[in-house]
Enzyme design. Structure first.
Site, PDB file in Angstrom:
ATOM      1  N   ALA A 149       0.862  -1.178   0.000  1.00  0.00           N
ATOM      2  CA  ALA A 149       0.000   0.000   0.000  1.00  0.00           C
ATOM      3  C   ALA A 149       0.899   1.228   0.000  1.00  0.00           C
ATOM      4  O   ALA A 149       2.076   1.146   0.344  1.00  0.00           O
ATOM      5  CB  ALA A 149      -0.865  -0.009   1.254  1.00  0.00           C
ATOM      6  N   GLU A 187      -0.612  -9.362  -1.544  1.00  0.00           N
ATOM      7  CA  GLU A 187      -2.046  -9.685  -1.361  1.00  0.00           C
ATOM      8  C   GLU A 187      -2.774  -9.652  -2.714  1.00  0.00           C
ATOM      9  O   GLU A 187      -3.591 -10.522  -3.009  1.00  0.00           O
ATOM     10  CB  GLU A 187      -2.675  -8.696  -0.372  1.00  0.00           C
ATOM     11  CG  GLU A 187      -2.237  -8.941   1.071  1.00  0.00           C
ATOM     12  CD  GLU A 187      -2.741  -7.891   2.026  1.00  0.00           C
ATOM     13  OE1 GLU A 187      -3.415  -8.270   3.006  1.00  0.00           O
ATOM     14  OE2 GLU A 187      -2.478  -6.694   1.788  1.00  0.00           O
ATOM     15  N   GLU A 200       4.219  -5.716   6.924  1.00  0.00           N
ATOM     16  CA  GLU A 200       3.299  -4.819   7.639  1.00  0.00           C
ATOM     17  C   GLU A 200       3.617  -4.732   9.137  1.00  0.00           C
ATOM     18  O   GLU A 200       3.525  -3.664   9.740  1.00  0.00           O
ATOM     19  CB  GLU A 200       1.850  -5.301   7.476  1.00  0.00           C
ATOM     20  CG  GLU A 200       1.218  -5.005   6.125  1.00  0.00           C
ATOM     21  CD  GLU A 200       1.483  -6.086   5.096  1.00  0.00           C
ATOM     22  OE1 GLU A 200       0.770  -6.119   4.090  1.00  0.00           O
ATOM     23  OE2 GLU A 200       2.419  -6.882   5.298  1.00  0.00           O
ATOM     24  N   GLY A 229       0.468  -5.269   0.495  1.00  0.00           N
ATOM     25  CA  GLY A 229      -0.697  -5.233  -0.395  1.00  0.00           C
ATOM     26  C   GLY A 229      -0.384  -5.733  -1.792  1.00  0.00           C
ATOM     27  O   GLY A 229      -1.260  -6.268  -2.479  1.00  0.00           O
TER      28      GLY A 229
HETATM   29  N1  T1G Z   1       4.701   3.387   0.111  1.00  0.00           N
HETATM   30  C1  T1G Z   1       5.207   4.609  -0.192  1.00  0.00           C
HETATM   31  N2  T1G Z   1       6.534   4.856  -0.457  1.00  0.00           N
HETATM   32  C2  T1G Z   1       7.343   3.794  -0.407  1.00  0.00           C
HETATM   33  C3  T1G Z   1       6.894   2.483  -0.086  1.00  0.00           C
HETATM   34  C4  T1G Z   1       5.490   2.302   0.167  1.00  0.00           C
HETATM   35  N3  T1G Z   1       4.973   1.100   0.458  1.00  0.00           N
HETATM   36  N4  T1G Z   1       7.966   1.650  -0.104  1.00  0.00           N
HETATM   37  C5  T1G Z   1       9.029   2.407  -0.431  1.00  0.00           C
HETATM   38  N5  T1G Z   1       8.679   3.686  -0.604  1.00  0.00           N
HETATM   39  C6  T1G Z   1       9.552   4.795  -1.004  1.00  0.00           C
HETATM   40  C7  T1G Z   1      10.626   5.125   0.033  1.00  0.00           C
HETATM   41  O1  T1G Z   1      10.167   6.001   1.002  1.00  0.00           O
HETATM   42  C8  T1G Z   1      11.703   5.761  -0.845  1.00  0.00           C
HETATM   43  O2  T1G Z   1      11.309   7.076  -1.109  1.00  0.00           O
HETATM   44  C9  T1G Z   1      11.602   4.966  -2.137  1.00  0.00           C
HETATM   45  O3  T1G Z   1      10.293   4.374  -2.130  1.00  0.00           O
HETATM   46  C10 T1G Z   1      12.616   3.870  -2.248  1.00  0.00           C
HETATM   47  O4  T1G Z   1      12.556   3.080  -1.078  1.00  0.00           O
HETATM   48  C11 T1G Z   1      -3.021  -3.371   3.136  1.00  0.00           C
HETATM   49  C12 T1G Z   1      -1.321  -1.979   4.745  1.00  0.00           C
HETATM   50  C13 T1G Z   1      10.452  -1.832  -1.325  1.00  0.00           C
HETATM   51  C14 T1G Z   1      12.212  -3.128  -0.176  1.00  0.00           C
HETATM   52  O5  T1G Z   1       6.284  -2.117   4.140  1.00  0.00           O
HETATM   53  O6  T1G Z   1      10.612  -2.258   2.392  1.00  0.00           O
HETATM   54  O7  T1G Z   1       0.775  -2.977   2.206  1.00  0.00           O
HETATM   55  O8  T1G Z   1      13.150   8.220   0.011  1.00  0.00           O
HETATM   56  O9  T1G Z   1      14.833   3.677  -0.204  1.00  0.00           O
HETATM   57  O10 T1G Z   1      16.138   0.156  -0.228  1.00  0.00           O
HETATM   58  O11 T1G Z   1      -1.713  -5.105   3.788  1.00  0.00           O
HETATM   59  O12 T1G Z   1      11.303   0.411   0.351  1.00  0.00           O
HETATM   60  O13 T1G Z   1      13.227   7.834  -2.438  1.00  0.00           O
HETATM   61  O14 T1G Z   1      11.562   9.446  -1.451  1.00  0.00           O
HETATM   62  O15 T1G Z   1      13.490   1.790   0.829  1.00  0.00           O
HETATM   63  O16 T1G Z   1      15.445  -0.363  -2.612  1.00  0.00           O
HETATM   64  C15 T1G Z   1       3.851  -2.810   3.134  1.00  0.00           C
HETATM   65  C16 T1G Z   1       8.179  -0.904   2.427  1.00  0.00           C
HETATM   66  C17 T1G Z   1       3.064  -1.549   3.191  1.00  0.00           C
HETATM   67  C18 T1G Z   1       7.400  -2.095   2.048  1.00  0.00           C
HETATM   68  C19 T1G Z   1      12.777  -1.048  -1.481  1.00  0.00           C
HETATM   69  N6  T1G Z   1       5.056  -2.591   2.355  1.00  0.00           N
HETATM   70  N7  T1G Z   1       9.270  -0.655   1.507  1.00  0.00           N
HETATM   71  O17 T1G Z   1      13.896  -0.832  -0.708  1.00  0.00           O
HETATM   72  O18 T1G Z   1      14.462   1.562  -1.489  1.00  0.00           O
HETATM   73  S1  T1G Z   1       1.665  -1.737   4.256  1.00  0.00           S
HETATM   74  C20 T1G Z   1       6.199  -2.258   2.946  1.00  0.00           C
HETATM   75  C21 T1G Z   1      10.431  -1.348   1.610  1.00  0.00           C
HETATM   76  C22 T1G Z   1       0.566  -2.669   3.324  1.00  0.00           C
HETATM   77  C23 T1G Z   1      -1.607  -3.866   3.200  1.00  0.00           C
HETATM   78  C24 T1G Z   1      -0.686  -3.071   4.055  1.00  0.00           C
HETATM   79  C25 T1G Z   1      11.536  -0.903   0.706  1.00  0.00           C
HETATM   80  C26 T1G Z   1      11.695  -1.750  -0.574  1.00  0.00           C
HETATM   81  P1  T1G Z   1      12.363   8.199  -1.273  1.00  0.00           P
HETATM   82  P2  T1G Z   1      13.897   2.544  -0.380  1.00  0.00           P
HETATM   83  P3  T1G Z   1      15.100   0.111  -1.279  1.00  0.00           P
END
Ligand code: T1G
Length: 697
Positions: free
Chosen positions: A63, A105, A125, A102
């Protein structure tokens, strides 16, 4: 047509492709685009199979976290996934990079899943204080059973494509490194074979198998131990258990209720702040993205002690040849033995293979001569805290190292500019402050000197990322950011014991607050002798530092864990602290000697004096520009000192408490306790007066 989701046709295949950099997060625009493209595919009479694929470096990474806390907009993610699951044309999700939260999912809402060998899948999450909220806790167990689903969702760790194939989460691994080719080929195979839709929601045999299992309670018991203070891991277990006790539809409802509970918890705020703060901290204010970075192919370490050895391991872990220099062969021999012991214990835990251990050991060499470092690109000095010795080392390095070598010091308190003044190249001198154990702790506090060049700053930030650490750039002052604030907390903790509290009372307040360890247990781990030597060094430098009961412990040779006796006593080979009546007697004698009548001290006072004093010092650090942003301070404390990430770090937490409440108490203690640590920071006064926030600075 959506800007971020496109629909095209390739023969009998309808291709839905998402293009929303940087990680194709499921923003409102992406969700809307996904629904529109699906409709197009449904209505396209030419196609009988659909392919969901993403542009850029990754499949959908979840998400859009930036939308959390804002008013939710339709279609919701569960709506999108239910629509994909209801499709009467089979849909293949083609995964490259990461399929997370998500994103995974949605893939589980599709009928088939293929991935590239390098892909990673997971439900992170829980690391954001949440649970999967769009069917992940109901669909994943139907594919992998209770145990694996609990493992993946309560840990939040990613799994490999191979593991996902073995678990039946994906159906095929493409060896082509272009996901479109792999995805299309698989979709065409399905189309040719007239493959049916295959909904995960209808797969129930694994549900039947684990229906009566007590694995849920086993996981709850495990989490009691390892998820100290965290809220959402337990909600994960509740949601997954619902998949085994309720119908699919009721299970989805239960998941949504639990998801909402997590969304409303303050821990979600703290963990999401920590997520973005860690990423923002890597972008140094005033340092342009295009600042050149020097290539680091060879590294030198001065000092084969605990820190030197741990630092060397970080570079060997990523294949960089590293030479450790020390003055004594015995020290080098011992240093290498400790490194090998650390690697062997990782291998025993299955974290490394024997071959990987040998490969890393081959990359670490030793020498008694500085000349061995003439062609390294980076040197990190890690000898004990003595300015004269450090200056001598840096003037030698200045002589032997080639032009362009970065000269870094691992000092945890001393003045970078003074160390740099021992060289002709202060622009190449910088602080790289690692935390013990340096091969484990994530933080590197990079310290800029007045003359440190932008290139060197940018390079050490890049080095931190390369060795899988979290780097924060801070300014030069006594103790930099972390130790400067820790010093104030230590001062208050010692004063509280002088006034009547016990060390174990203070430590319990801090561990109940969420710190992994209390102030005095930490002193015992780091070594009472380390603080004793620093205080002695300051007294020798003419500073008025009163002799306290901790110094008396050190003078009795009670250095902490390493002597099995410090503030607490320890059984041989154990790190479990026991209260020692001898220490209680020593403290009572010290109070008598100082004429102190001990008083009853509440846990609330201990908490306020130990944590509010840090916030006040943090505000002074911001005022002085030693830290550029409050998030830098939060990241230092979360990754270097175990401040609970679910509280977001000291400055974020202070805003949750209310800066006006903090200031009121600070003003109170400046009267009752006194000392410059309680002089209210001007910045705190201003922000409270203007109703401002640290994070808006
Ligand atoms: N939403 C918005 N921005 C995101 C994002 C996300 N999910 N994931 C990464 N970014 C942005 C981050 O802030 C950065 O921005 C850029 O992307 C690169 O990220 C309903 C509720 C994917 C493994 O928890 O673990 O889904 O600083 O520097 O080292 O069930 O990002 O460049 O402006 O980390 O290559 C679940 C979180 C959400 C994944 C990449 N998903 N992201 O790592 O790059 S909750 C997560 C990561 C959800 C549902 C629920 C990592 C990555 P900027 P980065 P990276």
């Amino acid at each position: 047509m959506s800007e971020v989701v496109a629909y095209t046709r390739q023969g009998s295949i309808g291709v839905i492709s998402v293009n929303y950099p940087p990680v194709n997060a499921l923003s409102h625009a992406v969700r809307t685009g996904l629904v529109a493209a699906l409709k197009q595919g449904q209505n396209d009479v030419e196609v009988d199979t659909l392919l969901l694929v993403c542009e850029g470096r990754t499949f959908i990474a979840g998400a859009d976290i930036r939308e959390f806390g804002k008013l939710p907009k339709d279609p919701s993610l569960p709506d999108v996934i239910n629509a994909y699951e209801k499709s009467d044309k089979p849909i293949v999700a083609a995964i490259h990079g990461t399929a997370l939260g998500g994103g995974l999912e949605l893939a589980l809402g599709c009928d088939y899943r293929v991935a590239l060998k390098s892909a990673k899948l997971g439900f992170p999450e829980v690391k954001l204080g949440l649970i999967p909220g769009a069917g992940g806790t109901q669909r994943l167990p139907r594919l992998v059973g209770a145990y694996k689903a609990l493992e993946m969702i309560t840990s939040g760790d990613f799994i490999s494509a191979e593991d996902a194939l073995a678990q039946g989460i994906i159906d095929f691994i493409g060896d082509d490194d272009a996901i479109h080719i792999t995805g299309l080929a698989y979709a065409q195979k399905l189309s040719k074979e007239n493959s049916p839709v295959r909904r995960v929601r209808d797969i129930n045999h694994k549900i039947e198998i684990d229906k009566e299992s007590d694995v849920f309670d086993q996981f709850r018991a495990k989490l009691e131990k390892k998820s100290r203070g965290l809220f959402s891991p337990f909600k994960c277990v509740d949601a997954i258990e619902a998949a085994f006790t309720l119908s699919f539809t009721d299970g989805l409802k239960r998941e949504r209720e639990l998801f909402k509970e997590c969304m409303e918890s303050f821990q979600r705020d703290g963990l999401i702040h920590s997520f973005f703060a860690e990423r923002e901290a890597s972008k140094v204010k005033g340092l342009s993205k295009n600042t050149p970075i020097r290539e680091i192919k060879r590294v030198g370490i001065i000092g084969a002690g605990t820190m030197g050895g741990g630092i060397a391991m970080n570079f060997a872990n990523i294949g960089i040849p590293t030479t450790i220099v020390d003055v004594q062969q015995e020290a080098l021999k011992h240093g290498i033995e400790v490194i090998r012991r650390n690697y062997d214990s990782s291998a025993k835990k299955g974290g490394l293979t024997v071959e990987q251990v040998e490969e890393r050991m081959r990359l670490i060499n030793t020498s008694l001569s500085y000349e061995a470092l003439y062609d390294v690109d980076l040197v990190i000095e890690a000898v004990f805290e003595n300015m004269a010795i450090k200056k001598e080392i840096f003037s030698k390095l200045d002589e032997v190292c080639k032009p362009g070598t970065i000269l870094a010091t691992n000092t945890s308190t001393l003045n970078i500019d003074e160390i740099a003044s021992a060289t002709q190249r202060p622009e190449d001198v910088v602080g790289m402050h690692f935390f013990s154990p340096a091969n484990v702790m994530k933080l590197v506090e990079n310290v800029r000197g007045t003359k440190t060049s932008d290139e060197v700053k940018a390079t050490v930030m890049a080095v931190a990322r390369k060795i899988n650490k979290v780097g924060v750039m801070v300014g030069n002052c006594y103790g930099f950011v972390g130790n400067r604030m820790l010093h104030q907390r230590g001062t208050e903790a010692i004063a509280l014991v002088n006034e009547g509290a016990t060390p174990q009372q203070v430590d319990k307040v801090l561990t109940d607050f969420g710190f992994p360890m209390g102030q005095f247990a930490m002193s015992d781990l780091a070594g009472i002798d380390v603080g004793y030597r620093i205080r002695k060094e300051r007294r020798n430098a003419g500073e008025m530092v009163p002799i306290g009961w901790l110094d008396k412990l050190a003078e009795q040779g009670r250095f902490g864990q390493k002597t099995q006796a410090g503030v607490y006593k320890y059984n041989a080979g154990s790190r479990v602290p026991f209260v020692d009546s001898e220490v209680e007697q020593l403290i009572e004698a010290f109070r008598k000697e100082q004429g102190i009548i001990p008083r009853e001290i509440t846990d609330q006072e201990i908490l306020e004096r130990c944590v509010y004093v840090m916030v006040n010092e943090g505000a002074k650090i911001l005022e002085e520009g030693i830290a550029d942003r409050s998030l830098d301070i939060d990241v230092v404390w979360i990754y270097g000192y175990g401040f609970p990430a679910y509280l977001g770090g000291p400055m974020f937490w202070a805003e949750q408490i209310g800066l006006n409440n903090i200031l009121e108490s600070v003003r109170g203690y400046s009267k009752t306790v006194g000392g410059k640590q309680w002089k209210p920071a001007q910045l705190l006064e201003n922000l409270v007066a203007e109703g401002g926030k640290f994070k808006e600075l």
